[in-house]
Design a protein around this motif. Structure first.
Motif, PDB file in Angstrom:
ATOM      1  N   GLU A 113     -30.840  45.378   8.080  1.00  0.00           N
ATOM      2  CA  GLU A 113     -30.890  46.601   7.253  1.00  0.00           C
ATOM      3  C   GLU A 113     -31.981  47.517   7.787  1.00  0.00           C
ATOM      4  OE1 GLU A 113     -32.019  45.152   3.421  1.00  0.00           O
ATOM      5  OE2 GLU A 113     -30.301  43.806   3.304  1.00  0.00           O
ATOM      6  N   LEU A 114     -31.940  48.769   7.353  1.00  0.00           N
ATOM      7  CA  LEU A 114     -33.038  49.681   7.698  1.00  0.00           C
ATOM      8  C   LEU A 114     -34.215  49.383   6.772  1.00  0.00           C
ATOM      9  CD1 LEU A 114     -31.161  53.080   8.102  1.00  0.00           C
ATOM     10  CD2 LEU A 114     -31.696  51.366   9.825  1.00  0.00           C
ATOM     11  N   LYS A 115     -35.419  49.549   7.298  1.00  0.00           N
ATOM     12  CA  LYS A 115     -36.595  49.382   6.434  1.00  0.00           C
ATOM     13  C   LYS A 115     -37.052  50.768   5.995  1.00  0.00           C
ATOM     14  CE  LYS A 115     -40.969  47.007   5.985  1.00  0.00           C
ATOM     15  NZ  LYS A 115     -41.655  48.157   5.413  1.00  0.00           N
ATOM     16  N   ILE A 116     -36.613  51.159   4.821  1.00  0.00           N
ATOM     17  CA  ILE A 116     -36.940  52.497   4.321  1.00  0.00           C
ATOM     18  C   ILE A 116     -38.409  52.534   3.903  1.00  0.00           C
ATOM     19  CG2 ILE A 116     -36.384  54.204   2.518  1.00  0.00           C
ATOM     20  CD1 ILE A 116     -33.529  53.076   2.525  1.00  0.00           C
ATOM     21  N   GLU A 173     -35.842  50.456  -2.861  1.00  0.00           N
ATOM     22  CA  GLU A 173     -36.888  51.386  -2.444  1.00  0.00           C
ATOM     23  C   GLU A 173     -36.639  52.770  -3.040  1.00  0.00           C
ATOM     24  OE1 GLU A 173     -38.797  49.494  -0.653  1.00  0.00           O
ATOM     25  OE2 GLU A 173     -40.192  50.798   0.436  1.00  0.00           O
ATOM     26  N   TYR A 225     -31.781  47.012  -2.157  1.00  0.00           N
ATOM     27  CA  TYR A 225     -31.729  46.046  -1.049  1.00  0.00           C
ATOM     28  C   TYR A 225     -31.708  44.583  -1.509  1.00  0.00           C
ATOM     29  CZ  TYR A 225     -36.874  46.105  -1.465  1.00  0.00           C
ATOM     30  OH  TYR A 225     -38.148  46.045  -1.924  1.00  0.00           O
ATOM     31  N   LYS A 291     -32.393  39.611   7.351  1.00  0.00           N
ATOM     32  CA  LYS A 291     -32.385  38.625   6.261  1.00  0.00           C
ATOM     33  C   LYS A 291     -31.329  37.560   6.527  1.00  0.00           C
ATOM     34  CE  LYS A 291     -33.834  42.085   2.951  1.00  0.00           C
ATOM     35  NZ  LYS A 291     -33.456  43.030   1.919  1.00  0.00           N
TER      36      LYS A 291
HETATM   37  C1  9MJ Z   1     -36.783  48.335   2.735  1.00  0.00           C
HETATM   38  N1  9MJ Z   1     -38.032  48.720   2.531  1.00  0.00           N
HETATM   39  O1  9MJ Z   1     -35.926  49.141   3.080  1.00  0.00           O
HETATM   40  C2  9MJ Z   1     -36.638  44.922   1.861  1.00  0.00           C
HETATM   41  N2  9MJ Z   1     -36.471  46.944   2.488  1.00  0.00           N
HETATM   42  O2  9MJ Z   1     -36.455  42.632   1.187  1.00  0.00           O
HETATM   43  C3  9MJ Z   1     -35.292  46.299   2.766  1.00  0.00           C
HETATM   44  N3  9MJ Z   1     -37.297  46.071   1.936  1.00  0.00           N
HETATM   45  C4  9MJ Z   1     -37.168  43.723   1.307  1.00  0.00           C
HETATM   46  N4  9MJ Z   1     -35.410  45.043   2.377  1.00  0.00           N
HETATM   47  C5  9MJ Z   1     -37.241  41.693   0.615  1.00  0.00           C
HETATM   48  N5  9MJ Z   1     -34.221  46.879   3.346  1.00  0.00           N
HETATM   49  C6  9MJ Z   1     -38.472  42.220   0.401  1.00  0.00           C
HETATM   50  C7  9MJ Z   1     -38.429  43.531   0.831  1.00  0.00           C
END
Ligand code: 9MJ
Length: 677
Positions: A113-116, A173, A225, A291
């Motif tokens: 996934e993208l980390k926003i 997020e 997410y 993940k």
């Molecule tokens: C964000 N920041 O986009 C998680 N996140 O999963 C994504 N953060 C996360 N996953 C478990 N896509 C803890 C945080």
């Protein structure tokens, strides 16, 4: 020991202060790079001195981000942060570790996934109705922001669809689009003379505003997410991916950029794709998240004290690095301007190793308050130019030596003077300052000036050292035996240089003006001046008003030109160059017109092999004078290859690319034909 304890205390105090500003007041007072660096320093010191670890150390907490503005709520299960890696090895170690923990060797489904880059929240739905929402807080307790979250348009107050569980926790997020952030800052700046430093801060400030009506106006977005069920509902939702798709069906926003992968190759592909694309996305991301897809395996892997074992954030390199400042040197430019340059331990940023950065001027030195051995933050401004952003004052040693702007020229020791208007400090010794002399003479004969082939800085420096030249005029009286005295200059090279010096007398008005090296008079300004005045005399006698009248020539440049021609020695030199040396030019338009008529005008030409009638250098000079551009390598863009005897691989490369080829005989007739035009 006490000094280590003091260091640890100082680091903790500052980190806690930065955390308070960041999480409670929504203000970044240090860059992410500096914060990470300090936390890292603290980890290192604590891991070597374990007896000094305390429970309230920032290294022992998920985050101390609770303000008094909101009531606190305990999370049903801790909201932990993600383990981070910045490189592929870190990711591979993660994959290896989880495979070992769950004892599988085969491939495993992973969800990328993208980390926003926003603020994590938890939302509880009961019977499909939003009943509470909280920030992550310290991971165990968050702030009750239910009223504010209810104002976010993309978060449904009531879920729609089938199989809605009795109680459901959604995590995701809250963020702001880059475009909404810019608009908000424009408004905010106008009304309150303040601004948010980035979309993340703006989103945090808006989400945690005491007035939910303000939150409503701020255009916050949400991306889900993760979801957790409390009872044995939805047994068939066995993977993270299926769960996210179910959330989507209930009306919750889920970012569409999700990829299921079974090997690290696909993970790297996803990472690289978004590392490239991140700038063009509508919102900020700071990496990707990988993940374990199976919920059963996630449960088997569980958590450690700080993060879930089944996920990792593969973060993009921040374009900032921290390194050690070794020295600041003060360079004397061609026009006498003094530029401080910082030298530091090399750092690798956006594909390039850099070890120095210009500090521009005195006020920059003062702003940074630099000391030798400081830890400094380096970036590439606009992703290109090395820039020293700031200094980490906290880690400075007590007896560090402060960098001070010199009062005297570091090369000739003349007292330096400050031009307040230009904000430049200059050595006014001119050609009597060795640094300025070397650079001015090189400039006078460089490619865009009078262009003498083979007259590089090395030869010019040697000529100055041997006392053979001190101004441009001297070059025109150099003899073969003068040049052959120099290192690595044989008879042939010397003759070529002397011929080229002779050839360069035929030039253009624009090139001549540029060659004089008047401060601020670059190529474009030279062209404007050459187009404005028909004769050199007119330029030499023009007053400031007249100069200022020329488009593109401002007050400062007009003054510089006027001052230059007010100095008698400069006037004498210019006159001597024209009258005695014999520098001349045709009417510029005519010259360009003549050039355009040659076969070689603007052609990109590559040479290979040995020629009977010319040396390489001679041939280059002839072709350049006919308007050609000489390049070293063949490419699709090459217009033609000129080949002599014993040609090399360039010949075959050109043939393969169907590039026009000219042999020496053809070349000679072309030169003859074009030179008589
Ligand atoms: C964000 N920041 O986009 C998680 N996140 O999963 C994504 N953060 C996360 N996953 C478990 N896509 C803890 C945080």
């Amino acid at each position: 020991m006490t000094s280590i304890k003091n260091k640890i205390d100082k680091l903790r105090k500052n980190i806690l202060k930065y955390q308070y500003f960041y999480h409670t007041l929504d203000q970044s007072i240090v860059s992410d790079a500096e914060y990470d660096y300090l936390l890292h320093q603290l980890y290192n010191l604590e891991s070597k001195n374990k007896e000094l670890i305390t429970l309230d150390s920032p290294t022992q907490k998920v985050g101390a981000n609770l303000s008094n503005k909101f009531k606190k709520i305990k999370h049903f299960s801790p909201m932990l942060s993600l383990e981070n890696t910045f490189d592929i090895n870190g990711y591979l170690t993660f994959e290896k570790r989880i495979k070992k923990l769950i004892n599988i060797e085969r491939t495993m489904s992973l969800c990328c996934e993208l980390k926003i880059d926003g603020i994590a929240i938890s939302i509880i739905y009961e019977e499909g109705i939003l009943v509470r929402a909280a920030t992550r807080g310290d991971g165990f307790k968050g702030e009750n922001v239910t009223a504010n979250v209810r104002m976010i348009e993309s978060i449904p107050l009531k879920l729609e669809g089938t199989d809605i569980p009795k109680r459901l926790e959604i995590r995701g997020e809250v963020f702001m689009l880059k475009s909404d952030f810019i608009k908000l800052n424009q408004k905010y700046n106008m009304n309150q003379n303040k601004s948010f430093s980035n979309p993340r801060n703006a989103a945090a400030g808006s989400l945690r505003h005491i007035n939910p009506k303000i939150t409503a106006k701020r255009k916050l977005r949400f991306s889900c997410y993760g979801c957790y069920f409390f009872a044995e509902d939805n047994q068939e939702l066995t993977t993270h991916y299926k769960r996210l798709m179910k959330c989507l069906s209930w009306g919750l926003p889920v970012n569409k950029e999700i990829v299921l992968s079974s090997s690290y190759i696909e993970v790297i592909e996803f990472y690289k794709k978004f590392e490239k694309k991140r700038k063009s996305l509508e919102f900020d991301i700071d990496g990707i998240v990988i993940k374990v897809n199976s919920i059963e395996l996630q449960n088997k892997l569980g958590f450690n004290t700080k993060s879930p074992r089944w996920a990792i954030a593969f973060k993009f390199f921040s374009a900032e690095r921290i390194t050690t400042l070794n020295d600041v040197k003060f360079q004397v430019g061609r026009t006498g301007s003094i530029t401080p340059v910082a030298y530091f331990d090399p750092v690798y940023i956006s594909g390039v190793m850099i070890s120095k950065a210009s500090l521009h001027n005195k006020s920059e030195i003062e702003r940074l308050n630099l000391h030798v051995n400081d830890s400094v933050i380096i970036c590439r401004s606009g992703d290109v130019i090395p820039k020293l952003l700031s200094v980490i004052q906290i880690t400075r040693c007590n007896n560090a030596k402060k960098i001070i702007f010199p009062k005297f020229c570091p090369v000739c020791n003349t007292k330096l003077l400050e031009n307040a208007e230009e904000k430049i400090i200059r050595c006014h010794a001119g050609l009597t300052c060795d640094a300025q002399k070397k650079k001015s003479l090189y400039h006078f004969f460089s490619k865009k000036s009078l262009y003498v082939i083979g007259l590089g800085p090395k030869i010019i420096n040697e000529l100055i050292q041997k006392g053979l030249v001190k101004n441009p005029i001297d070059f025109f009286y150099l003899k073969n035996f003068d040049l052959t005295k120099l290192q690595n200059v044989g008879n042939k090279k010397s003759i070529n240089i002397i011929n080229s010096i002779h050839e360069c007398k035929k030039t253009t008005f624009k090139r001549f003006i540029y060659a004089l090296g008047i401060p601020g008079v670059g190529e474009t300004v030279s062209e404007k001046i050459a187009n404005y005045f028909t004769k050199l005399d007119e330029l030499m006698n023009a007053d400031i008003l007249k100069l200022n009248y020329i488009e593109g020539v401002g007050k400062i440049i007009s003054n510089n030109i006027f001052n230059y021609f007010s100095i008698i020695s400069n006037r004498d030199m210019v006159n001597e160059l024209i009258i005695k040396v014999g520098i001349f030019w045709k009417d510029q338009d005519q010259y360009e017109f003549d050039m355009k008529k040659t076969y070689f005008f603007h052609k990109k030409i590559v040479l290979t092999g040995v020629f009977n009638s010319f040396s390489r250098m001679e041939l280059k000079r002839i072709l350049i004078n006919l308007g050609a551009k000489i390049l070293n390598n063949i490419s699709q863009k090459t217009d033609c290859l000129i080949y002599g005897k014993n040609f090399g691989s360039k010949f075959f490369k050109a043939k393969n690319l169907n590039i026009k080829m000219i042999n020496e005989e053809e070349l000679k007739s072309l030169i003859l034909l074009n030179s008589t035009k």
